[in-house]
Design an enzyme around this catalytic site. Structure first.
Site, PDB file in Angstrom:
ATOM      1  N   GLY A 186      54.713 -17.427  10.128  1.00  0.00           N
ATOM      2  CA  GLY A 186      55.440 -16.201   9.846  1.00  0.00           C
ATOM      3  C   GLY A 186      55.227 -15.694   8.435  1.00  0.00           C
ATOM      4  O   GLY A 186      55.382 -14.502   8.174  1.00  0.00           O
ATOM      5  N   ASP A 301      64.031 -22.976  15.222  1.00  0.00           N
ATOM      6  CA  ASP A 301      62.786 -22.300  15.587  1.00  0.00           C
ATOM      7  C   ASP A 301      61.856 -23.250  16.341  1.00  0.00           C
ATOM      8  O   ASP A 301      60.637 -23.253  16.104  1.00  0.00           O
ATOM      9  CB  ASP A 301      62.102 -21.758  14.343  1.00  0.00           C
ATOM     10  CG  ASP A 301      61.019 -20.713  14.672  1.00  0.00           C
ATOM     11  OD1 ASP A 301      61.104 -20.101  15.754  1.00  0.00           O
ATOM     12  OD2 ASP A 301      60.104 -20.518  13.855  1.00  0.00           O
TER      13      ASP A 301
END
Length: 471
Positions: A186, A301
Protein backbone atom coordinates in the site's frame (compact mmCIF):
# COMPACT_ATOMS: atom_id res chain seq x y z
CA UNK A 1 54.79 10.96 106.38
CA UNK A 2 55.93 7.46 106.96
CA UNK A 3 59.19 6.65 105.13
CA UNK A 4 57.63 3.59 103.58
CA UNK A 5 54.74 5.68 102.30
CA UNK A 6 57.27 8.08 100.79
CA UNK A 7 58.88 5.21 98.95
CA UNK A 8 55.54 4.03 97.62
CA UNK A 9 54.67 7.59 96.65
CA UNK A 10 57.90 7.96 94.68
CA UNK A 11 57.24 4.67 92.98
CA UNK A 12 53.70 5.77 92.22
CA UNK A 13 54.90 9.06 90.66
CA UNK A 14 57.29 7.14 88.42
CA UNK A 15 54.59 4.70 87.28
CA UNK A 16 52.09 7.53 86.74
CA UNK A 17 54.57 9.54 84.68
CA UNK A 18 55.49 6.48 82.61
CA UNK A 19 51.78 5.70 81.81
CA UNK A 20 50.65 9.29 81.32
CA UNK A 21 48.43 9.38 84.42
CA UNK A 22 47.39 12.50 86.34
CA UNK A 23 49.86 12.68 89.29
CA UNK A 24 47.74 15.24 91.07
CA UNK A 25 44.77 12.92 91.12
CA UNK A 26 47.03 10.05 92.19
CA UNK A 27 48.19 12.07 95.19
CA UNK A 28 44.59 12.83 96.15
CA UNK A 29 43.62 9.19 95.87
CA UNK A 30 46.76 8.12 97.71
CA UNK A 31 45.77 10.38 100.60
CA UNK A 32 42.70 8.29 101.16
CA UNK A 33 44.13 4.92 100.30
CA UNK A 34 44.32 3.87 103.94
CA UNK A 35 40.78 4.96 104.77
CA UNK A 36 37.59 3.01 104.48
CA UNK A 37 36.35 5.42 101.80
CA UNK A 38 39.41 4.73 99.65
CA UNK A 39 38.81 1.02 99.86
CA UNK A 40 35.35 1.58 98.40
CA UNK A 41 36.84 3.60 95.48
CA UNK A 42 39.31 0.83 94.89
CA UNK A 43 36.46 -1.68 94.73
CA UNK A 44 34.73 0.29 91.97
CA UNK A 45 31.94 2.01 93.96
CA UNK A 46 31.19 5.71 94.49
CA UNK A 47 32.90 7.06 97.64
CA UNK A 48 30.60 7.94 100.55
CA UNK A 49 31.87 11.52 100.53
CA UNK A 50 29.95 12.06 97.23
CA UNK A 51 26.70 10.65 98.60
CA UNK A 52 24.15 13.01 100.19
CA UNK A 53 23.77 10.49 103.01
CA UNK A 54 27.45 10.14 103.84
CA UNK A 55 28.96 11.30 107.08
CA UNK A 56 30.73 14.66 107.19
CA UNK A 57 34.05 14.68 105.44
CA UNK A 58 36.89 14.05 107.81
CA UNK A 59 40.40 15.07 107.03
CA UNK A 60 42.68 12.19 106.49
CA UNK A 61 44.93 11.27 109.31
CA UNK A 62 48.45 10.11 108.63
CA UNK A 63 48.92 7.49 111.27
CA UNK A 64 52.04 5.51 111.73
CA UNK A 65 52.09 2.24 110.02
CA UNK A 66 53.20 -0.89 111.70
CA UNK A 67 56.62 -2.02 110.54
CA UNK A 68 55.26 -5.34 109.64
CA UNK A 69 52.37 -4.12 107.44
CA UNK A 70 53.50 -1.58 104.73
CA UNK A 71 54.43 -4.06 102.10
CA UNK A 72 51.35 -6.10 102.79
CA UNK A 73 48.74 -3.36 103.14
CA UNK A 74 49.73 -0.41 100.96
CA UNK A 75 51.29 -1.84 97.83
CA UNK A 76 48.28 -3.86 96.67
CA UNK A 77 46.05 -0.81 97.01
CA UNK A 78 48.36 1.36 94.86
CA UNK A 79 48.57 -1.38 92.20
CA UNK A 80 44.80 -1.76 92.27
CA UNK A 81 44.39 1.95 91.51
CA UNK A 82 46.74 1.60 88.54
CA UNK A 83 44.78 -1.38 87.28
CA UNK A 84 41.58 0.67 87.44
CA UNK A 85 43.11 3.42 85.26
CA UNK A 86 44.53 0.90 82.81
CA UNK A 87 41.14 -0.87 82.71
CA UNK A 88 39.31 2.33 81.70
CA UNK A 89 41.91 3.04 79.03
CA UNK A 90 41.45 -0.43 77.51
CA UNK A 91 37.67 -0.05 77.60
CA UNK A 92 37.88 3.13 75.52
CA UNK A 93 40.11 1.43 72.96
CA UNK A 94 37.77 -1.56 72.80
CA UNK A 95 34.69 0.63 72.25
CA UNK A 96 36.49 2.58 69.51
CA UNK A 97 37.54 -0.65 67.78
CA UNK A 98 33.99 -2.02 67.94
CA UNK A 99 32.53 1.18 66.44
CA UNK A 100 35.05 1.23 63.60
CA UNK A 101 34.47 -2.46 62.86
CA UNK A 102 30.68 -1.94 62.79
CA UNK A 103 31.01 0.95 60.33
CA UNK A 104 33.28 -1.12 58.09
CA UNK A 105 30.87 -4.07 58.09
CA UNK A 106 27.93 -1.74 57.34
CA UNK A 107 29.78 -0.25 54.37
CA UNK A 108 30.58 -3.71 53.02
CA UNK A 109 26.94 -4.80 53.25
CA UNK A 110 25.78 -1.54 51.66
CA UNK A 111 28.17 -2.05 48.73
CA UNK A 112 26.93 -5.61 48.24
CA UNK A 113 23.32 -4.41 48.33
CA UNK A 114 23.97 -1.71 45.70
CA UNK A 115 25.69 -4.24 43.40
CA UNK A 116 22.75 -6.64 43.83
CA UNK A 117 20.25 -3.89 42.95
CA UNK A 118 22.10 -3.09 39.70
CA UNK A 119 22.31 -6.78 38.82
CA UNK A 120 18.59 -7.29 39.38
CA UNK A 121 17.76 -4.21 37.33
CA UNK A 122 19.82 -5.51 34.41
CA UNK A 123 18.25 -8.95 34.70
CA UNK A 124 14.71 -7.52 34.65
CA UNK A 125 15.27 -5.08 31.81
CA UNK A 126 12.36 -5.89 29.42
CA UNK A 127 14.18 -4.58 26.35
CA UNK A 128 17.16 -6.85 27.05
CA UNK A 129 14.84 -9.80 27.50
CA UNK A 130 13.21 -8.96 24.19
CA UNK A 131 16.58 -8.85 22.50
CA UNK A 132 17.61 -12.19 23.98
CA UNK A 133 14.27 -13.83 23.17
CA UNK A 134 14.34 -12.62 19.59
CA UNK A 135 17.60 -14.43 18.82
CA UNK A 136 16.27 -17.78 19.98
CA UNK A 137 12.61 -17.83 18.99
CA UNK A 138 12.74 -16.24 15.55
CA UNK A 139 14.55 -19.16 14.01
CA UNK A 140 17.10 -16.72 12.53
CA UNK A 141 19.81 -15.57 14.91
CA UNK A 142 20.93 -12.01 14.43
CA UNK A 143 24.56 -12.74 15.23
CA UNK A 144 25.50 -14.50 11.97
CA UNK A 145 23.42 -12.04 9.95
CA UNK A 146 24.98 -8.95 11.45
CA UNK A 147 28.43 -10.41 10.96
CA UNK A 148 27.70 -10.45 7.21
CA UNK A 149 26.50 -6.84 7.31
CA UNK A 150 29.71 -5.03 8.14
CA UNK A 151 27.97 -1.67 7.78
CA UNK A 152 25.17 -2.46 10.21
CA UNK A 153 24.93 -0.32 13.33
CA UNK A 154 23.43 -1.75 16.48
CA UNK A 155 22.28 1.68 17.65
CA UNK A 156 18.53 1.86 17.18
CA UNK A 157 15.22 2.01 18.91
CA UNK A 158 15.05 -1.75 19.30
CA UNK A 159 18.09 -3.67 20.53
CA UNK A 160 16.95 -6.72 18.57
CA UNK A 161 16.89 -4.78 15.27
CA UNK A 162 19.73 -3.33 13.25
CA UNK A 163 19.88 0.08 11.64
CA UNK A 164 21.06 -0.40 8.07
CA UNK A 165 22.99 2.17 6.09
CA UNK A 166 21.19 3.45 3.02
CA UNK A 167 24.21 2.86 0.80
CA UNK A 168 24.16 -0.81 1.75
CA UNK A 169 20.51 -1.12 0.68
CA UNK A 170 21.24 0.62 -2.60
CA UNK A 171 24.05 -1.79 -3.36
CA UNK A 172 22.06 -4.89 -2.31
CA UNK A 173 19.04 -3.99 -4.48
CA UNK A 174 21.09 -2.74 -7.45
CA UNK A 175 19.90 0.79 -6.78
CA UNK A 176 16.32 -0.48 -6.31
CA UNK A 177 16.14 -1.92 -9.76
CA UNK A 178 12.75 -2.88 -11.21
CA UNK A 179 14.13 -6.34 -11.89
CA UNK A 180 14.40 -6.89 -8.14
CA UNK A 181 10.80 -5.98 -7.32
CA UNK A 182 9.07 -8.80 -5.46
CA UNK A 183 5.71 -7.11 -4.97
CA UNK A 184 3.90 -3.90 -4.21
CA UNK A 185 2.27 -2.85 -0.97
CA UNK A 186 0.00 0.00 0.00
CA UNK A 187 2.91 2.38 0.60
CA UNK A 188 5.58 1.19 -1.81
CA UNK A 189 7.46 -1.68 -3.42
CA UNK A 190 9.22 -4.69 -1.92
CA UNK A 191 12.66 -5.49 -3.37
CA UNK A 192 14.86 -8.54 -3.33
CA UNK A 193 18.23 -7.68 -1.77
CA UNK A 194 21.48 -9.63 -2.02
CA UNK A 195 24.04 -8.55 0.58
CA UNK A 196 27.71 -9.38 0.85
CA UNK A 197 28.31 -13.07 1.32
CA UNK A 198 25.22 -14.02 -0.64
CA UNK A 199 22.74 -13.34 2.18
CA UNK A 200 19.26 -12.65 0.76
CA UNK A 201 16.55 -10.48 2.29
CA UNK A 202 13.46 -8.52 1.32
CA UNK A 203 13.47 -4.72 1.56
CA UNK A 204 10.21 -2.80 1.75
CA UNK A 205 10.51 0.79 0.62
CA UNK A 206 7.94 3.12 2.18
CA UNK A 207 7.40 6.37 0.31
CA UNK A 208 7.76 8.98 3.04
CA UNK A 209 6.14 12.36 3.52
CA UNK A 210 2.73 11.03 4.57
CA UNK A 211 1.45 10.56 8.11
CA UNK A 212 -0.02 7.14 7.32
CA UNK A 213 3.30 5.95 5.97
CA UNK A 214 5.13 7.07 9.09
CA UNK A 215 2.54 5.38 11.31
CA UNK A 216 2.86 2.10 9.39
CA UNK A 217 6.63 2.21 9.71
CA UNK A 218 6.45 2.83 13.47
CA UNK A 219 3.88 0.04 13.85
CA UNK A 220 6.05 -2.48 12.05
CA UNK A 221 9.17 -1.63 14.06
CA UNK A 222 7.38 -1.54 17.43
CA UNK A 223 5.36 -4.73 17.00
CA UNK A 224 7.76 -6.94 15.08
CA UNK A 225 10.57 -5.86 17.41
CA UNK A 226 8.68 -7.64 20.20
CA UNK A 227 6.77 -10.42 18.43
CA UNK A 228 8.60 -13.63 17.59
CA UNK A 229 6.81 -16.70 16.29
CA UNK A 230 7.55 -19.31 13.59
CA UNK A 231 4.44 -18.22 11.68
CA UNK A 232 5.06 -14.47 11.83
CA UNK A 233 7.55 -12.75 9.56
CA UNK A 234 10.91 -11.74 11.06
CA UNK A 235 11.97 -8.11 10.82
CA UNK A 236 15.76 -7.90 10.65
CA UNK A 237 16.41 -4.19 10.43
CA UNK A 238 15.33 -0.77 9.21
CA UNK A 239 16.73 2.36 7.60
CA UNK A 240 15.91 6.07 7.78
CA UNK A 241 16.94 8.15 4.78
CA UNK A 242 15.43 11.60 4.53
CA UNK A 243 11.69 11.15 4.33
CA UNK A 244 12.03 7.58 3.08
CA UNK A 245 11.70 4.58 5.38
CA UNK A 246 12.96 1.04 4.70
CA UNK A 247 12.20 -2.27 6.42
CA UNK A 248 14.41 -5.35 5.99
CA UNK A 249 12.71 -8.75 6.35
CA UNK A 250 13.73 -12.35 5.97
CA UNK A 251 13.26 -13.44 2.38
CA UNK A 252 10.36 -15.81 1.69
CA UNK A 253 11.42 -17.64 -1.46
CA UNK A 254 7.95 -18.75 -2.60
CA UNK A 255 6.46 -15.29 -2.37
CA UNK A 256 2.92 -14.67 -1.22
CA UNK A 257 -0.08 -16.96 -1.16
CA UNK A 258 -1.82 -14.52 -3.51
CA UNK A 259 0.93 -14.93 -6.11
CA UNK A 260 0.82 -18.71 -5.83
CA UNK A 261 -2.98 -18.88 -6.15
CA UNK A 262 -3.70 -16.10 -8.64
CA UNK A 263 -0.36 -15.73 -10.43
CA UNK A 264 0.90 -17.49 -13.55
CA UNK A 265 0.93 -20.95 -11.90
CA UNK A 266 -2.71 -20.68 -10.74
CA UNK A 267 -2.06 -22.78 -7.66
CA UNK A 268 -0.51 -25.75 -9.44
CA UNK A 269 2.30 -25.95 -6.88
CA UNK A 270 -0.14 -26.09 -3.97
CA UNK A 271 -1.49 -29.57 -3.31
CA UNK A 272 -4.44 -30.16 -0.98
CA UNK A 273 -2.21 -31.04 1.95
CA UNK A 274 0.06 -28.05 1.38
CA UNK A 275 -2.99 -25.77 1.29
CA UNK A 276 -4.18 -27.21 4.57
CA UNK A 277 -0.71 -26.70 6.01
CA UNK A 278 -0.75 -23.04 4.92
CA UNK A 279 -4.16 -22.56 6.56
CA UNK A 280 -2.90 -24.22 9.75
CA UNK A 281 0.24 -22.06 9.84
CA UNK A 282 -1.79 -18.88 9.38
CA UNK A 283 -4.17 -19.96 12.15
CA UNK A 284 -1.23 -20.57 14.48
CA UNK A 285 0.13 -17.11 13.76
CA UNK A 286 -3.25 -15.51 14.45
CA UNK A 287 -3.71 -17.50 17.63
CA UNK A 288 -0.39 -16.19 18.90
CA UNK A 289 -1.48 -12.61 18.21
CA UNK A 290 -4.91 -13.04 19.81
CA UNK A 291 -4.18 -15.33 22.73
CA UNK A 292 -0.51 -15.02 23.66
CA UNK A 293 0.29 -11.35 23.14
CA UNK A 294 -0.41 -8.97 26.01
CA UNK A 295 -2.28 -6.90 25.08
CA UNK A 296 -3.81 -8.91 22.20
CA UNK A 297 -2.91 -7.82 18.67
CA UNK A 298 -5.53 -7.47 15.92
CA UNK A 299 -3.84 -7.70 12.54
CA UNK A 300 -6.64 -5.83 10.73
CA UNK A 301 -5.30 -6.60 7.25
CA UNK A 302 -5.04 -10.37 6.96
CA UNK A 303 -5.20 -11.45 3.31
CA UNK A 304 -3.53 -13.83 0.92
CA UNK A 305 -0.96 -11.22 -0.16
CA UNK A 306 0.14 -10.84 3.49
CA UNK A 307 0.67 -14.59 3.96
CA UNK A 308 4.19 -15.34 2.76
CA UNK A 309 5.67 -18.75 1.94
CA UNK A 310 9.25 -19.92 2.38
CA UNK A 311 11.04 -22.50 0.27
CA UNK A 312 9.20 -25.34 2.05
CA UNK A 313 5.81 -23.59 1.94
CA UNK A 314 5.81 -22.71 5.61
CA UNK A 315 3.44 -19.78 5.95
CA UNK A 316 4.13 -16.57 7.87
CA UNK A 317 1.86 -13.60 8.46
CA UNK A 318 3.38 -10.27 7.38
CA UNK A 319 2.59 -6.55 7.08
CA UNK A 320 1.69 -5.25 10.54
CA UNK A 321 1.37 -1.64 9.48
CA UNK A 322 -2.35 -1.54 10.29
CA UNK A 323 -2.26 -3.77 13.38
CA UNK A 324 -3.76 -2.49 16.63
CA UNK A 325 -3.61 -3.67 20.23
CA UNK A 326 -6.15 -3.62 23.02
CA UNK A 327 -8.33 -6.73 23.01
CA UNK A 328 -12.08 -7.06 22.49
CA UNK A 329 -13.08 -3.42 22.37
CA UNK A 330 -15.00 -1.17 20.05
CA UNK A 331 -12.32 0.55 17.98
CA UNK A 332 -14.60 3.28 16.69
CA UNK A 333 -11.87 5.90 17.03
CA UNK A 334 -9.57 4.02 14.62
CA UNK A 335 -9.60 5.00 10.98
CA UNK A 336 -11.34 2.39 8.84
CA UNK A 337 -8.66 0.42 7.00
CA UNK A 338 -8.36 -2.92 5.30
CA UNK A 339 -8.78 -4.57 1.92
CA UNK A 340 -12.09 -4.94 0.15
CA UNK A 341 -13.32 -8.52 0.32
CA UNK A 342 -11.57 -9.26 3.62
CA UNK A 343 -13.09 -6.58 5.85
CA UNK A 344 -15.66 -7.91 8.33
CA UNK A 345 -19.21 -6.47 7.95
CA UNK A 346 -19.40 -5.10 11.51
CA UNK A 347 -16.14 -3.22 11.03
CA UNK A 348 -17.13 -1.92 7.61
CA UNK A 349 -20.57 -0.74 8.72
CA UNK A 350 -20.20 0.14 12.41
CA UNK A 351 -16.45 0.48 12.93
CA UNK A 352 -16.54 -2.33 15.50
CA UNK A 353 -13.15 -4.04 15.52
CA UNK A 354 -12.34 -7.21 17.49
CA UNK A 355 -10.33 -10.40 17.07
CA UNK A 356 -13.41 -11.80 15.31
CA UNK A 357 -12.64 -9.36 12.48
CA UNK A 358 -9.41 -11.27 11.85
CA UNK A 359 -11.35 -14.55 11.98
CA UNK A 360 -13.62 -13.29 9.19
CA UNK A 361 -10.60 -12.43 7.03
CA UNK A 362 -9.13 -15.87 7.76
CA UNK A 363 -12.38 -17.45 6.52
CA UNK A 364 -12.03 -15.56 3.23
CA UNK A 365 -8.44 -16.84 2.85
CA UNK A 366 -9.71 -20.37 3.51
CA UNK A 367 -12.26 -19.96 0.70
CA UNK A 368 -9.46 -18.82 -1.63
CA UNK A 369 -7.52 -21.98 -0.78
CA UNK A 370 -10.58 -24.14 -1.46
CA UNK A 371 -11.78 -22.56 -4.69
CA UNK A 372 -8.77 -20.73 -6.12
CA UNK A 373 -10.89 -17.62 -6.72
CA UNK A 374 -10.09 -14.02 -5.82
CA UNK A 375 -11.89 -12.46 -2.86
CA UNK A 376 -13.56 -9.87 -5.10
CA UNK A 377 -14.43 -10.37 -8.77
CA UNK A 378 -15.53 -7.61 -11.11
CA UNK A 379 -18.66 -8.45 -13.06
CA UNK A 380 -19.09 -5.09 -14.73
CA UNK A 381 -17.34 -1.70 -14.62
CA UNK A 382 -19.45 -0.70 -11.60
CA UNK A 383 -20.41 -4.11 -10.24
CA UNK A 384 -18.37 -6.51 -8.06
CA UNK A 385 -19.08 -9.80 -6.35
CA UNK A 386 -17.33 -11.14 -3.29
CA UNK A 387 -16.28 -14.75 -2.90
CA UNK A 388 -18.39 -15.01 0.26
CA UNK A 389 -21.57 -13.92 -1.52
CA UNK A 390 -20.96 -16.29 -4.41
CA UNK A 391 -19.84 -19.33 -2.46
CA UNK A 392 -22.11 -19.33 0.59
CA UNK A 393 -25.15 -21.01 -1.04
CA UNK A 394 -22.98 -23.78 -2.47
CA UNK A 395 -20.79 -24.37 0.60
CA UNK A 396 -23.71 -25.76 2.56
CA UNK A 397 -24.82 -28.09 -0.22
CA UNK A 398 -22.71 -31.23 -0.28
CA UNK A 399 -23.81 -32.11 -3.80
CA UNK A 400 -22.58 -28.75 -5.18
CA UNK A 401 -19.46 -28.32 -3.04
CA UNK A 402 -17.13 -30.61 -5.08
CA UNK A 403 -17.98 -28.66 -8.23
CA UNK A 404 -16.68 -25.31 -6.90
CA UNK A 405 -13.32 -26.64 -5.71
CA UNK A 406 -10.19 -25.28 -7.39
CA UNK A 407 -9.51 -27.44 -10.49
CA UNK A 408 -5.84 -27.72 -9.43
CA UNK A 409 -6.87 -29.87 -6.44
CA UNK A 410 -10.20 -31.27 -7.53
CA UNK A 411 -10.69 -34.96 -6.66
CA UNK A 412 -7.40 -35.08 -4.71
CA UNK A 413 -8.78 -34.97 -1.17
CA UNK A 414 -11.01 -37.06 1.03
CA UNK A 415 -14.53 -35.66 0.65
CA UNK A 416 -15.04 -35.80 4.40
CA UNK A 417 -12.04 -33.52 4.83
CA UNK A 418 -13.44 -31.18 2.19
CA UNK A 419 -16.74 -30.95 4.08
CA UNK A 420 -14.83 -30.26 7.26
CA UNK A 421 -12.91 -27.33 5.76
CA UNK A 422 -16.05 -25.94 4.13
CA UNK A 423 -17.85 -26.05 7.48
CA UNK A 424 -15.01 -24.16 9.17
CA UNK A 425 -15.02 -21.51 6.41
CA UNK A 426 -18.79 -21.03 6.67
CA UNK A 427 -18.53 -20.42 10.41
CA UNK A 428 -15.65 -17.97 10.02
CA UNK A 429 -17.51 -15.72 7.53
CA UNK A 430 -20.76 -15.49 9.47
CA UNK A 431 -22.15 -11.91 9.35
CA UNK A 432 -22.72 -11.92 13.11
CA UNK A 433 -19.38 -11.86 15.01
CA UNK A 434 -20.71 -13.86 17.95
CA UNK A 435 -21.45 -16.78 15.61
CA UNK A 436 -17.83 -17.00 14.47
CA UNK A 437 -15.47 -19.34 16.32
CA UNK A 438 -12.33 -18.23 18.10
CA UNK A 439 -9.16 -18.71 16.10
CA UNK A 440 -8.09 -21.32 18.68
CA UNK A 441 -11.16 -23.44 17.78
CA UNK A 442 -10.36 -23.08 14.09
CA UNK A 443 -6.80 -24.18 14.76
CA UNK A 444 -7.87 -27.36 16.55
CA UNK A 445 -10.27 -28.21 13.72
CA UNK A 446 -7.51 -27.97 11.11
CA UNK A 447 -4.81 -29.95 12.92
CA UNK A 448 -6.41 -33.38 12.14
CA UNK A 449 -6.51 -32.48 8.42
CA UNK A 450 -2.78 -31.86 8.04
CA UNK A 451 -0.31 -34.75 7.69
CA UNK A 452 2.06 -35.39 10.58
CA UNK A 453 5.11 -34.56 8.48
CA UNK A 454 3.59 -31.15 7.71
CA UNK A 455 2.80 -30.24 11.31
CA UNK A 456 -0.59 -31.85 11.86
CA UNK A 457 -1.81 -35.16 13.25
CA UNK A 458 -3.17 -36.83 10.10
CA UNK A 459 -1.58 -40.10 9.08
CA UNK A 460 -1.90 -40.24 5.32
CA UNK A 461 -1.78 -44.04 5.36
CA UNK A 462 -5.17 -43.97 7.09
CA UNK A 463 -7.57 -42.58 4.48
CA UNK A 464 -10.63 -43.56 6.50
CA UNK A 465 -9.84 -40.94 9.16
CA UNK A 466 -12.68 -38.40 9.23
CA UNK A 467 -12.50 -35.78 11.99
CA UNK A 468 -15.66 -34.19 13.27
CA UNK A 469 -16.47 -30.51 13.41
CA UNK A 470 -16.42 -29.37 17.04
CA UNK A 471 -16.66 -25.80 18.22
Amino acid sequence: MDPDQGLYLDALFNIAATNGLDTGRILCIFGFCRSTEMLIVVNGRDPPLLSPFSTPLQPPSLRPVSPTSPSVASAPQVMQILVIYEHHHLEKQLVLAIVLSSVAVALIFLSIFVVWIFWRRNQNDPEKKTAQGSDTSRGITLGPILSKFSSFNTAGRKPSLAMVEYSLLESATNNFSESNILGEGGFGFVYKACFDGGFLAAVKKLNGGRQDCEREFENEVNLLGKIQHPNIISLLGYCLHGEMRFLVYELMHNGSLETQLHGPSHGSALTWHIRMKIALDAARGLEYLHEHCNPPVIHRDLKSSNILLDSEFNAKISDFGLAVTGGNENKGNIKLSGTLGYVAPEYLLDGKLTEKSDVYAFGVVLLELLMGRKPVEKLAPSQCRTIVTWAMPQLTDRSKLPNIVDPAIKNTMDLKHLYQVAAVAVLCVQPEPSYRPLITDVLHSLIPLVPVELGGTLRVSDPSRSPKVEF
